[in-house]
Design a protein around this motif. Structure first.
Motif, short mmCIF file in Angstrom:
data_model
loop_
_atom_site.label_atom_id
_atom_site.label_comp_id
_atom_site.label_asym_id
_atom_site.label_seq_id
_atom_site.Cartn_x
_atom_site.Cartn_y
_atom_site.Cartn_z
N SER A 182 -6.08 28.75 -15.92
CA SER A 182 -4.55 28.90 -14.60
C SER A 182 -4.19 27.60 -13.99
O SER A 182 -5.22 26.55 -15.20
N SER A 213 -11.59 34.80 -22.65
CA SER A 213 -10.13 35.46 -22.30
C SER A 213 -9.17 34.94 -21.44
O SER A 213 -8.82 33.91 -20.88
N ARG A 214 -7.51 34.62 -22.05
CA ARG A 214 -6.78 34.60 -21.64
C ARG A 214 -6.97 34.41 -19.84
O ARG A 214 -6.11 33.88 -19.31
N ASP A 215 -7.57 35.31 -19.28
CA ASP A 215 -7.17 35.31 -18.37
C ASP A 215 -8.16 34.60 -17.33
O ASP A 215 -7.77 34.11 -15.75
#
Length: 295
Positions: free
Chosen positions: A235, A230-232
């Motif tokens: 970082s 998932s992109r979240d």
């Protein structure tokens, strides 16, 4: 004569054109192995092969084949190299038999028995004109010629391009059986990386005239991995462990060359898969762009 274990040694090889430069290329291939030479079109593969064969002049660096300098010892070296490339370089109006008759006297170690064996194995039509052969048959003829003069290094430039899957598979089988005696080596330049997934021992990847990596295929498969998640979880800190990242609305896909680090930091939140050589090539050559927003 002493048996040399390094079949091909390229050191700091440079060649500049107006719009392209080969920069400090270093490649080393031992006897008894197949090296896949990969990279996008225009990355420097054919230029490197032409330099090995002394078809064009290098600007600097050194190329040794079987311990011999490729310019000073060119004639000796060409006796020991079998060269197979994508374009047909035979006289189209001659038959297979006639063309063989022209080529064979150039080689001191020509072995007619070996040629006849490949004629039989490949079902080559000796009386057919070369212009009437299929692309696959022309490639088999090229290979039969290359293997009939006791070559110790086989150099192949895009040999499977445009061949049907059956002929390609046959060709790969021949190459694999060829190195069983541990006396011959193959330098196989291609953009069809799936062929190399099957047969290569080593992989050298070039892009924009530079060597990006040169390692054993085992090491690559062991060290590199494809990561999906998932992109979240992305970082700046996490992105440092990736070589390239593709993002879309559902998530991201990335390549890492440090599988252990990915496992240590992300094992519970991502899917980790074994990469193909194509994955490694695509992500590594897109590295400069780092993010690709959609597939």
């Amino acid at each position: 004569m002493m048996r040399v274990n390094k079949v091909l040694e390229i050191t700091d090889l440079c060649k500049s054109y107006k719009d392209f430069s080969l920069k400090n290329v270093n490649i080393s291939l031992d006897r008894g192995y197949i090296m896949g030479f990969i990279g996008p079109n225009g990355s420097g593969k054919s230029t490197t092969i032409k330099l090995i064969m002394n078809l064009i002049k290098k600007d600097s660096g050194q190329i040794k084949v079987l311990g011999l300098d490729n310019i000073k010892d060119e004639i000796t070296i060409k006796e020991k190299i079998g060269f197979v490339y994508d374009e047909n370089h035979f006289y189209e109006n001659l038959t297979v038999q006639e063309m063989k008759g022209i080529i064979s006297p150039f080689y001191n170690k020509w072995d007619e028995n070996v040629f006849e064996k490949y004629v039989k194995d490949f079902e080559l039509p000796l009386k057919k004109q070369i212009k009437h052969l299929s692309k696959g048959m022309k490639m088999k003829f090229s290979l039969a010629i290359a293997l009939s003069h006791n070559a110790e290094l086989l150099i192949m430039d895009e040999p499977t391009s445009g061949l049907d899957p059956l002929i390609r598979s046959e060709l790969l089988d021949v190459l694999q059986s060829l190195i069983q005696d541990e006396n011959k080596s193959v330098f196989f330049s291609t953009h069809i990386t799936s062929d190399l997934d099957k047969i290569a021992d080593y992989i050298t990847l070039v892009n924009k005239g530079e060597v990006i990596l040169s390692k054993s295929k085992e090491e690559l498969i062991e060290e590199y991995c494809i990561v999906k998640g998932s992109r979240d979880i992305l970082s700046p800190e996490i992105e440092k462990i990736f070589i390239g990242i593709k993002e879309n609305q559902y998530g991201f896909e990335a390549l890492s060359h440090n599988k252990n680090e990915v496992i240590r930091r992300l094992v519970d939140s991502v899917i980790i898969e074994k990469p193909t050589l194509e994955d490694i090539m695509i992500f590594s050559t897109r590295r400069s762009e780092q993010h690709v927003s959609s597939y």
